[in-house]
Design a protein around this motif. Sequence first.
Motif, mmCIF file in Angstrom:
data_model
loop_
_atom_site.group_PDB
_atom_site.id
_atom_site.type_symbol
_atom_site.label_atom_id
_atom_site.label_comp_id
_atom_site.label_asym_id
_atom_site.label_seq_id
_atom_site.Cartn_x
_atom_site.Cartn_y
_atom_site.Cartn_z
ATOM 1 N N THR A 88 0.836 -1.198 0.000
ATOM 2 C CA THR A 88 0.000 0.000 0.000
ATOM 3 C C THR A 88 0.869 1.246 0.000
ATOM 4 O O THR A 88 2.057 1.188 0.325
ATOM 5 N N MET A 89 0.273 2.374 -0.342
ATOM 6 C CA MET A 89 0.976 3.650 -0.336
ATOM 7 C C MET A 89 0.871 4.250 1.064
ATOM 8 O O MET A 89 -0.214 4.607 1.516
ATOM 9 N N ILE A 90 2.007 4.329 1.748
ATOM 10 C CA ILE A 90 2.068 4.876 3.106
ATOM 11 C C ILE A 90 2.981 6.098 3.050
ATOM 12 O O ILE A 90 4.180 5.979 2.812
ATOM 13 N N HIS A 91 2.420 7.265 3.283
ATOM 14 C CA HIS A 91 3.140 8.506 3.019
ATOM 15 C C HIS A 91 3.782 9.105 4.269
ATOM 16 O O HIS A 91 4.747 9.867 4.165
ATOM 17 N N ASP A 92 3.262 8.797 5.437
ATOM 18 C CA ASP A 92 3.683 9.495 6.649
ATOM 19 C C ASP A 92 3.586 8.540 7.833
ATOM 20 O O ASP A 92 2.989 7.461 7.739
ATOM 21 N N TYR A 159 -8.284 7.384 3.923
ATOM 22 C CA TYR A 159 -6.887 7.558 3.537
ATOM 23 C C TYR A 159 -6.319 8.803 4.204
ATOM 24 O O TYR A 159 -6.990 9.830 4.309
ATOM 25 N N VAL A 160 -5.067 8.697 4.630
ATOM 26 C CA VAL A 160 -4.359 9.801 5.267
ATOM 27 C C VAL A 160 -2.993 9.947 4.614
ATOM 28 O O VAL A 160 -2.185 9.012 4.649
ATOM 29 N N PHE A 161 -2.766 11.107 3.993
ATOM 30 C CA PHE A 161 -1.412 11.431 3.569
ATOM 31 C C PHE A 161 -0.585 11.884 4.774
ATOM 32 O O PHE A 161 0.533 11.436 4.974
ATOM 33 N N HIS A 162 -1.153 12.806 5.574
ATOM 34 C CA HIS A 162 -0.351 13.498 6.571
ATOM 35 C C HIS A 162 -0.976 13.478 7.959
ATOM 36 O O HIS A 162 -2.176 13.723 8.106
ATOM 37 N N GLY A 163 -0.138 13.201 8.942
ATOM 38 C CA GLY A 163 -0.534 13.339 10.332
ATOM 39 C C GLY A 163 -0.086 14.688 10.874
ATOM 40 O O GLY A 163 0.918 15.245 10.433
ATOM 41 N N VAL A 164 -0.837 15.202 11.851
ATOM 42 C CA VAL A 164 -0.477 16.467 12.489
ATOM 43 C C VAL A 164 0.531 16.212 13.601
ATOM 44 O O VAL A 164 1.629 16.766 13.616
ATOM 45 N N ASN A 165 0.167 15.340 14.540
ATOM 46 C CA ASN A 165 1.037 14.985 15.654
ATOM 47 C C ASN A 165 0.377 13.842 16.404
ATOM 48 O O ASN A 165 -0.791 13.507 16.156
ATOM 49 N N CYS A 178 -5.067 14.404 8.887
ATOM 50 C CA CYS A 178 -5.871 14.972 7.807
ATOM 51 C C CYS A 178 -6.461 13.786 7.039
ATOM 52 O O CYS A 178 -5.777 13.156 6.235
ATOM 53 N N ARG A 179 -7.727 13.509 7.296
ATOM 54 C CA ARG A 179 -8.342 12.257 6.838
ATOM 55 C C ARG A 179 -9.218 12.482 5.608
ATOM 56 O O ARG A 179 -10.083 13.356 5.600
ATOM 57 N N HIS A 180 -8.955 11.704 4.568
ATOM 58 C CA HIS A 180 -9.797 11.683 3.372
ATOM 59 C C HIS A 180 -10.708 10.458 3.449
ATOM 60 O O HIS A 180 -10.264 9.360 3.802
ATOM 61 N N ALA A 181 -11.961 10.643 3.094
ATOM 62 C CA ALA A 181 -12.897 9.512 3.129
ATOM 63 C C ALA A 181 -12.511 8.442 2.118
ATOM 64 O O ALA A 181 -12.717 7.252 2.343
ATOM 65 N N SER A 182 -11.939 8.860 0.989
ATOM 66 C CA SER A 182 -11.424 7.923 -0.012
ATOM 67 C C SER A 182 -10.334 8.618 -0.801
ATOM 68 O O SER A 182 -10.158 9.839 -0.717
ATOM 69 N N MET A 183 -9.597 7.842 -1.599
ATOM 70 C CA MET A 183 -8.493 8.393 -2.376
ATOM 71 C C MET A 183 -8.375 7.630 -3.684
ATOM 72 O O MET A 183 -8.441 6.396 -3.701
ATOM 73 N N PHE A 184 -8.230 8.375 -4.791
ATOM 74 C CA PHE A 184 -8.073 7.788 -6.123
ATOM 75 C C PHE A 184 -9.281 6.941 -6.516
ATOM 76 O O PHE A 184 -9.160 6.027 -7.338
ATOM 77 N N ASP A 217 -10.218 22.155 3.842
ATOM 78 C CA ASP A 217 -8.968 22.691 3.302
ATOM 79 C C ASP A 217 -7.810 22.513 4.279
ATOM 80 O O ASP A 217 -6.788 23.173 4.159
ATOM 81 N N MET A 218 -7.965 21.605 5.233
ATOM 82 C CA MET A 218 -6.938 21.441 6.265
ATOM 83 C C MET A 218 -6.031 20.269 5.898
ATOM 84 O O MET A 218 -6.289 19.123 6.230
ATOM 85 N N GLU A 219 -4.977 20.591 5.154
ATOM 86 C CA GLU A 219 -3.985 19.598 4.725
ATOM 87 C C GLU A 219 -2.588 20.186 4.880
ATOM 88 O O GLU A 219 -2.430 21.318 5.321
#
Length: 237
Positions: A88-92, A159-165, A178-184, A217-219
């Motif tokens: 899987t694609m794991i970005h952070d 899907y999550v690209f980025h965590g805050v902390n 920063c949570r997306h309900a779905s991706m791609f 818009d919080m990314e």
Amino acid sequence: IWHGGKLLTSGEVGYPYELSPADLSTKGVYDFGGRLTTSMTAHPKIDPTTGQMHFFGYGFAPPYLTYHVADADGTLVKSTEVPVPGPTMIHDLAITETDAVFWDLPVVFDLEAATQMIADPTGDVFPFSWDPSYGARIGVLPLGADGSQVQWSEIEPCYVFHGVNAYRQGSEVVVDVCRHASMFQDGVLGSGLALHRWTVDTATGRATDVEVDARSDMELPSRDTRRTGREHRFGYF
């Protein structure tokens, strides 16, 4: 990334590059003296107390996920496979004072599609796809531990690209993302973006997922790096 007296720039699928601090010119590929044998995440985390850098690399073939630790002087001292079901694609990732936190989410690598893309780079084929049947899980691993010690907790597909902390409170690990309900999905780059808080109870293995802010818009978050892995009051987007 400034760590161990070196200025590094990282991508996602591949080694980082070392830059000259004087003029930002590229010195070359950096592999921690030959010790790094996987790719390196774009978002390593540096523990503000120990100075250790925690990061990972994901692969399209086993090992799919490898966790790395570099000491404050830049020496790579730990590399260990973290078992996951597939590529899987794991970005952070996130860290607490005592844990590394991974998220294994259903954006899955498609080897056939990747082969088509290499054969025809001008086409509309993309090598990752949204596959909710893969499942979604949050992994908590003691800092510096072997990957086999990871504790996975299931959550709803997202899907999550980025965590805050992230930080620990007793048996609970709290992670703002920063949570997306779905991706791609259906060719769409993300849907349903909102700020969420995951709470993993490491005593029970149960995870909760709560929306904190519905603004879409919080990314691209950041945090005061002195608070990395510690309880935070602010995130910056």
